[in-house]
Motif scaffolding. Structure first.
Motif, PDB file in Angstrom:
ATOM      1  N   GLU A 282       0.830  -1.204   0.000  1.00 31.60           N
ATOM      2  CA  GLU A 282       0.000   0.000   0.000  1.00 31.60           C
ATOM      3  C   GLU A 282       0.869   1.260   0.000  1.00 31.60           C
ATOM      4  OE1 GLU A 282      -3.157   0.112  -0.301  1.00 31.60           O
ATOM      5  OE2 GLU A 282      -3.901  -1.876   0.231  1.00 31.60           O
ATOM      6  N   LYS A 283       1.920   1.262   0.817  1.00 31.63           N
ATOM      7  CA  LYS A 283       2.808   2.427   0.868  1.00 31.63           C
ATOM      8  C   LYS A 283       3.542   2.606  -0.455  1.00 31.63           C
ATOM      9  CE  LYS A 283       5.020   3.524   4.604  1.00 31.63           C
ATOM     10  NZ  LYS A 283       5.918   3.508   5.781  1.00 31.63           N
ATOM     11  N   ALA A 284       3.933   1.499  -1.101  1.00 30.75           N
ATOM     12  CA  ALA A 284       4.610   1.599  -2.396  1.00 30.75           C
ATOM     13  C   ALA A 284       3.690   2.194  -3.449  1.00 30.75           C
ATOM     14  CB  ALA A 284       5.094   0.212  -2.834  1.00 30.75           C
ATOM     15  N   LEU A 285       2.439   1.764  -3.469  1.00 28.22           N
ATOM     16  CA  LEU A 285       1.493   2.309  -4.439  1.00 28.22           C
ATOM     17  C   LEU A 285       1.178   3.771  -4.148  1.00 28.22           C
ATOM     18  CD1 LEU A 285      -0.991  -0.696  -4.820  1.00 28.22           C
ATOM     19  CD2 LEU A 285       0.700   0.101  -6.481  1.00 28.22           C
ATOM     20  N   ALA A 286       1.084   4.110  -2.852  1.00 34.72           N
ATOM     21  CA  ALA A 286       0.821   5.505  -2.495  1.00 34.72           C
ATOM     22  C   ALA A 286       1.967   6.415  -2.913  1.00 34.72           C
ATOM     23  CB  ALA A 286       0.580   5.623  -0.989  1.00 34.72           C
ATOM     24  N   SER A 287       3.189   5.852  -3.021  1.00 35.45           N
ATOM     25  CA  SER A 287       4.366   6.621  -3.434  1.00 35.45           C
ATOM     26  C   SER A 287       4.661   6.457  -4.924  1.00 35.45           C
ATOM     27  CB  SER A 287       5.593   6.162  -2.627  1.00 35.45           C
ATOM     28  OG  SER A 287       5.366   6.284  -1.240  1.00 35.45           O
ATOM     29  N   ASP A 288       3.709   5.862  -5.670  1.00 35.26           N
ATOM     30  CA  ASP A 288       3.861   5.634  -7.111  1.00 35.26           C
ATOM     31  C   ASP A 288       5.036   4.720  -7.446  1.00 35.26           C
ATOM     32  OD1 ASP A 288       1.666   7.203  -7.821  1.00 35.26           O
ATOM     33  OD2 ASP A 288       2.847   9.045  -7.732  1.00 35.26           O
ATOM     34  N   GLN A 289       5.390   3.831  -6.520  1.00 37.21           N
ATOM     35  CA  GLN A 289       6.450   2.840  -6.762  1.00 37.21           C
ATOM     36  C   GLN A 289       5.788   1.524  -7.186  1.00 37.21           C
ATOM     37  OE1 GLN A 289       8.601   2.756  -3.061  1.00 37.21           O
ATOM     38  NE2 GLN A 289       9.757   4.617  -3.530  1.00 37.21           N
ATOM     39  N   VAL A 290       5.234   1.537  -8.396  1.00 32.46           N
ATOM     40  CA  VAL A 290       4.435   0.404  -8.866  1.00 32.46           C
ATOM     41  C   VAL A 290       5.295  -0.849  -9.009  1.00 32.46           C
ATOM     42  CG1 VAL A 290       2.975  -0.442 -10.739  1.00 32.46           C
ATOM     43  CG2 VAL A 290       2.837   1.952 -10.030  1.00 32.46           C
ATOM     44  N   ASP A 291       6.520  -0.708  -9.524  1.00 36.99           N
ATOM     45  CA  ASP A 291       7.399  -1.878  -9.679  1.00 36.99           C
ATOM     46  C   ASP A 291       7.704  -2.531  -8.334  1.00 36.99           C
ATOM     47  OD1 ASP A 291       7.478  -1.560 -12.389  1.00 36.99           O
ATOM     48  OD2 ASP A 291       9.350  -0.412 -12.394  1.00 36.99           O
ATOM     49  N   MET A 292       7.896  -1.707  -7.308  1.00 35.21           N
ATOM     50  CA  MET A 292       8.130  -2.249  -5.971  1.00 35.21           C
ATOM     51  C   MET A 292       6.902  -3.019  -5.481  1.00 35.21           C
ATOM     52  SD  MET A 292       9.973  -2.700  -3.294  1.00 35.21           S
ATOM     53  CE  MET A 292      11.352  -1.553  -3.445  1.00 35.21           C
ATOM     54  N   ALA A 293       5.712  -2.472  -5.724  1.00 32.79           N
ATOM     55  CA  ALA A 293       4.477  -3.155  -5.328  1.00 32.79           C
ATOM     56  C   ALA A 293       4.354  -4.501  -6.039  1.00 32.79           C
ATOM     57  CB  ALA A 293       3.275  -2.277  -5.633  1.00 32.79           C
ATOM     58  N   PHE A 294       4.708  -4.541  -7.344  1.00 29.98           N
ATOM     59  CA  PHE A 294       4.644  -5.799  -8.090  1.00 29.98           C
ATOM     60  C   PHE A 294       5.599  -6.835  -7.505  1.00 29.98           C
ATOM     61  CE2 PHE A 294       2.942  -4.196 -12.446  1.00 29.98           C
ATOM     62  CZ  PHE A 294       1.765  -3.832 -11.819  1.00 29.98           C
ATOM     63  N   ARG A 295       6.795  -6.396  -7.107  1.00 24.75           N
ATOM     64  CA  ARG A 295       7.750  -7.316  -6.492  1.00 24.75           C
ATOM     65  C   ARG A 295       7.201  -7.884  -5.193  1.00 24.75           C
ATOM     66  NH1 ARG A 295      13.053  -3.941  -5.903  1.00 24.75           N
ATOM     67  NH2 ARG A 295      13.632  -5.764  -4.666  1.00 24.75           N
ATOM     68  N   ILE A 296       6.549  -7.042  -4.419  1.00 24.71           N
ATOM     69  CA  ILE A 296       5.941  -7.500  -3.162  1.00 24.71           C
ATOM     70  C   ILE A 296       4.846  -8.525  -3.441  1.00 24.71           C
ATOM     71  CG2 ILE A 296       4.565  -6.779  -1.176  1.00 24.71           C
ATOM     72  CD1 ILE A 296       6.068  -4.084  -1.319  1.00 24.71           C
ATOM     73  N   PHE A 297       4.011  -8.237  -4.433  1.00 27.18           N
ATOM     74  CA  PHE A 297       2.937  -9.166  -4.781  1.00 27.18           C
ATOM     75  C   PHE A 297       3.491 -10.528  -5.203  1.00 27.18           C
ATOM     76  CE2 PHE A 297       0.316  -5.236  -6.127  1.00 27.18           C
ATOM     77  CZ  PHE A 297      -0.201  -5.116  -4.856  1.00 27.18           C
ATOM     78  N   ARG A 298       4.509 -10.507  -6.058  1.00 24.58           N
ATOM     79  CA  ARG A 298       5.088 -11.771  -6.536  1.00 24.58           C
ATOM     80  C   ARG A 298       5.733 -12.559  -5.400  1.00 24.58           C
ATOM     81  NH1 ARG A 298       6.677  -8.507 -11.018  1.00 24.58           N
ATOM     82  NH2 ARG A 298       8.722  -8.168 -10.072  1.00 24.58           N
ATOM     83  N   THR A 299       6.460 -11.856  -4.551  1.00 23.01           N
ATOM     84  CA  THR A 299       7.107 -12.529  -3.414  1.00 23.01           C
ATOM     85  C   THR A 299       6.073 -13.205  -2.525  1.00 23.01           C
ATOM     86  OG1 THR A 299       8.931 -10.929  -3.409  1.00 23.01           O
ATOM     87  CG2 THR A 299       8.556 -12.195  -1.380  1.00 23.01           C
ATOM     88  N   ALA A 300       5.013 -12.488  -2.211  1.00 28.64           N
ATOM     89  CA  ALA A 300       3.973 -13.038  -1.343  1.00 28.64           C
ATOM     90  C   ALA A 300       3.341 -14.285  -1.954  1.00 28.64           C
ATOM     91  CB  ALA A 300       2.912 -11.976  -1.079  1.00 28.64           C
ATOM     92  N   SER A 301       3.018 -14.233  -3.243  1.00 22.95           N
ATOM     93  CA  SER A 301       2.346 -15.362  -3.893  1.00 22.95           C
ATOM     94  C   SER A 301       3.235 -16.592  -3.969  1.00 22.95           C
ATOM     95  CB  SER A 301       1.896 -14.954  -5.302  1.00 22.95           C
ATOM     96  OG  SER A 301       0.882 -13.982  -5.251  1.00 22.95           O
ATOM     97  N   VAL A 302       4.472 -16.413  -4.417  1.00 23.49           N
ATOM     98  CA  VAL A 302       5.364 -17.558  -4.629  1.00 23.49           C
ATOM     99  C   VAL A 302       5.744 -18.222  -3.311  1.00 23.49           C
ATOM    100  CG1 VAL A 302       7.650 -18.247  -5.445  1.00 23.49           C
ATOM    101  CG2 VAL A 302       6.273 -16.662  -6.805  1.00 23.49           C
ATOM    102  N   VAL A 303       6.137 -17.414  -2.334  1.00 26.63           N
ATOM    103  CA  VAL A 303       6.594 -17.984  -1.062  1.00 26.63           C
ATOM    104  C   VAL A 303       5.446 -18.662  -0.323  1.00 26.63           C
ATOM    105  CG1 VAL A 303       7.582 -17.450   1.201  1.00 26.63           C
ATOM    106  CG2 VAL A 303       8.486 -16.337  -0.850  1.00 26.63           C
ATOM    107  N   SER A 304       4.306 -17.997  -0.249  1.00 22.91           N
ATOM    108  CA  SER A 304       3.183 -18.570   0.502  1.00 22.91           C
ATOM    109  C   SER A 304       2.677 -19.845  -0.143  1.00 22.91           C
ATOM    110  CB  SER A 304       2.050 -17.549   0.623  1.00 22.91           C
ATOM    111  OG  SER A 304       1.573 -17.160  -0.653  1.00 22.91           O
ATOM    112  N   LEU A 305       2.579 -19.868  -1.472  1.00 23.46           N
ATOM    113  CA  LEU A 305       2.083 -21.069  -2.143  1.00 23.46           C
ATOM    114  C   LEU A 305       3.051 -22.234  -1.971  1.00 23.46           C
ATOM    115  CD1 LEU A 305      -0.117 -22.322  -3.849  1.00 23.46           C
ATOM    116  CD2 LEU A 305       1.066 -21.503  -5.894  1.00 23.46           C
ATOM    117  N   ALA A 306       4.356 -21.973  -2.048  1.00 20.73           N
ATOM    118  CA  ALA A 306       5.347 -23.040  -1.892  1.00 20.73           C
ATOM    119  C   ALA A 306       5.290 -23.647  -0.491  1.00 20.73           C
ATOM    120  CB  ALA A 306       6.745 -22.486  -2.173  1.00 20.73           C
ATOM    121  N   VAL A 307       5.197 -22.797   0.518  1.00 20.27           N
ATOM    122  CA  VAL A 307       5.167 -23.285   1.898  1.00 20.27           C
ATOM    123  C   VAL A 307       3.905 -24.100   2.158  1.00 20.27           C
ATOM    124  CG1 VAL A 307       5.039 -22.579   4.320  1.00 20.27           C
ATOM    125  CG2 VAL A 307       6.626 -21.425   2.773  1.00 20.27           C
ATOM    126  N   VAL A 308       2.766 -23.575   1.736  1.00 22.20           N
ATOM    127  CA  VAL A 308       1.495 -24.254   2.001  1.00 22.20           C
ATOM    128  C   VAL A 308       1.399 -25.562   1.216  1.00 22.20           C
ATOM    129  CG1 VAL A 308      -1.011 -24.074   1.748  1.00 22.20           C
ATOM    130  CG2 VAL A 308       0.301 -22.134   2.621  1.00 22.20           C
TER     131      VAL A 308
END
Length: 423
Positions: A282-308
Motif C-alpha cells: 500500500e505504501k509503495a502504491l501511495a508513493s507511485d512505486q508500482v514496480d516495488m508493489a509488483f515485487r511485493i505481490f510476486r514474493t507473497a504469492s510464490v513464497v506462501s504457495l510453496a510453503v502451504v
C-alpha cells in the motif's frame, strides 16, 4: 522479511495457543462434548467476524497510508476504534438474546442455550482484537504484536484447559471468555504503548471523530469489504450447523472442527505473509512505486504457495498418523483430511492473489466474482448431501468453494495488475 518474521511469530502464537487449547479440551472432554464446544466457539467467533465488518483490514490499510499525517492517522484510529466498541456491544447483546432460539430451533439441542449465552461475553474482546491487530500491523508494530500474542497465548491455554478440567463444557466456555478478554486487554495495553511511542500526545478528539472526508474514505473501502464478510461468515457458520442439524451427531462436528483447525494452520503462512506485506504494498502504491508493489505481490504469492503446498502434501501423506495425535477415534476421518488439503492449497493461492485485488480497491467486484459463487456452491452441496454423506459432504463443499474462489480471484487479480500498469 522482518515484518513477515514478527507477524509470523504473532500469528502462530495466537493460532497456536488456540490449537493447543482445543487439543487439551479434546483430551479433557468426550467427543460429543467437544463437538458442542467447537460449535459454540464457532458461533461466537463468527458473530464477531460478522460484526467487525472488515475493521482490521480497514485500519491496517489507512494507518499505513497516513502514517506520516498525524491528523488523518488519529482520525482513522478513533473512527475505527469507536466502531469496534459499538460492534462488540451489539454482538454481545444479540448473541445472548438469541441463545435460546439458536439452541432450540437451529441446533435442536436445548442444552446449548447456557453455553451460547456465556460465549456471548467473548464477542467484544474478539472484535477488539481484530481492530488492535490491524492497528499494530498498520503501524508496522509487528514485534509488539508478537510479544502480545506470545504472552497472552500461554495464559489463554492455561485458562481454557483449567476451565475444561474443572467445569466440563461450561467451564471450557468460561475459560474461553476469560482467556479472550485477557488477550484483548494485553493487546490493548501494548497497542497504546506502541502508539504513544510514535505519536506522543495522541489523545481523544471529537474533531478527529467528525472528520467527514476521512470517514467517507474509510467507508468507501470498509462497506464493500464488510459486506464480503456478511456473505462469507454466515456460510462458514452454516456449514457445521447443517452438519449438526442434519446428522445430530456431534462426534462428526468434532471431526469437522479438527480438520478445519488443521487446514487453518496449514493456510496460516499465506495469511501471515499477506498481512505483513500488504501495508508495504500500500505504501509503495501511495508513493507511485508500482514496480516495488509488483515485487511485493510476486514474493507473497510464490513464497506462501510453496510453503502451504509442501505442508499440504506432508499432511495428506500422514493424515492418519496426524489425526491419531488427537485420539485413535479421529483416524476414520483421514480421507476427509486428505481431501481438505486440496482446498488448503487453493485457498493459499487465492490469499496471495487477493493482495492485488485489495490494493486496487476492487472490493465490490470481489463480492460478485468470488464470494457469491463460492458460497452458493458450498451451501448447495452441504444442503443437498449432508443428510446422506455427513462429514464427507461438508469437506467436499469446502474444497469446491476454495476452487471456485481461486478462479474468481485469479481473474480479478489479472484485471488489477493490468489497471496498475496503465499510466
Amino acid at each position: 522479511m522482518r515484518h513477515s518474521y514478527w507477524n509470523a511469530v504473532a500469528t502462530f502464537s495466537h493460532q497456536g495457543s488456540t490449537f493447543v487449547s482445543n487439543f487439551l479440551v479434546i483430551k479433557l472432554l468426550d467427543h460429543a462434548a467437544y463437538g458442542k464446544f467447537s460449535l459454540v466457539n464457532l458461533t461466537a467467533f463468527y458473530t464477531a467476524s460478522l460484526l467487525q465488518f472488515a475493521v482490521g483490514s480497514t485500519v491496517s490499510r489507512f494507518v499505513a497510508r497516513y502514517a506520516g499525517d498525524r491528523a488523518r492517522l488519529l482520525s482513522v484510529i478513533w473512527i475505527s476504534g469507536t466502531f469496534s466498541f459499538a460492534s462488540g456491544l451489539l454482538g454481545f447483546g444479540t448473541l445472548i438474546l438469541a441463545s435460546g432460539f439458536l439452541s432450540r430451533s437451529i441446533f435442536i439441542e436445548p442444552s446449548l442455550a447456557v453455553p451460547i449465552a456465556i460465549a456471548s461475553l467473548s464477542v467484544p474482546s474478539l472484535i477488539g482484537m481484530v481492530f488492535l491487530g490491524g492497528l499494530l500491523q498498520g503501524l508496522h508494530g509487528f514485534r509488539t504484536l508478537a510479544i502480545s500474542s506470545a504472552v497472552s497465548g500461554v495464559l489463554f491455554v492455561a485458562i481454557v484447559a483449567a476451565g475444561a478440567w474443572a467445569g466440563g463444557l461450561n467451564g471450557a466456555i468460561l475459560g474461553l471468555v476469560a482467556g479472550s478478554t485477557l488477550r484483548g486487554l494485553i493487546m490493548g495495553g501494548l497497542a497504546l504503548l506502541e502508539l504513544s511511542s510514535r505519536e506522543s500526545g495522541a489523545v481523544f478528539s471529537w474533531r478527529s471523530m467528525l472528520d467527514g472526508s476521512i470517514t467517507r474514505e474509510i467507508f468507501r473501502f470498509q462497506v464493500p469489504a464488510g459486506l464480503a464478510g456478511f456473505l462469507t461468515t454466515p456460510t462458514l457458520w452454516l456449514i457445521p450447523t447443517i452438519l449438526a442439524r442434519n446428522t445430530q451427531n456431534f462426534s462428526e462436528v468434532a471431526f469437522y472442527s479438527v480438520i478445519l483447525m488443521i487446514k487453518s494452520l496449514i493456510v496460516l503462512p499465506a495469511s501471515v505473509i499477506a498481512l505483513a506485506l500488504q501495508p508495504s504494498a500500500e505504501k509503495a502504491l501511495a508513493s507511485d512505486q508500482v514496480d516495488m508493489a509488483f515485487r511485493i505481490f510476486r514474493t507473497a504469492s510464490v513464497v506462501s504457495l510453496a510453503v502451504v503446498a509442501a505442508s499440504a502434501v506432508f499432511f495428506g501423506i500422514f493424515a492418519k498418523e496426524i489425526l491419531a495425535i488427537f485420539g485413535r477415534d479421529f483416524t476414520p476421518a483421514s480421507f476427509e483430511l486428505q481431501l481438505m488439503m486440496i482446498g488448503a492449497v487453493a485457498e493459499a493461492a487465492a490469499v496471495g492473489l487477493y493482495m492485488r485485488v485489495q490494493a486496487t480497491s476492487r472490493m465490490w467486484a470481489s463480492i460478485f466474482a468470488t464470494l457469491l459463487p463460492r458460497d452458493l456452491a458450498m451451501l448447495t452441496i452441504a444442503f443437498a448431501f449432508t443428510s446422506r454423506y455427513g462429514l464427507r459432504a461438508v469437506i467436499i463443499a469446502h474444497v469446491v468453494g476454495a476452487l471456485v474462489n481461486l478462479a474468481g480471484v485469479f481473474w480479478l487479480s489479472l484485471r488489477a495488475m493490468w489497471s496498475l500498469r496503465i499510466p
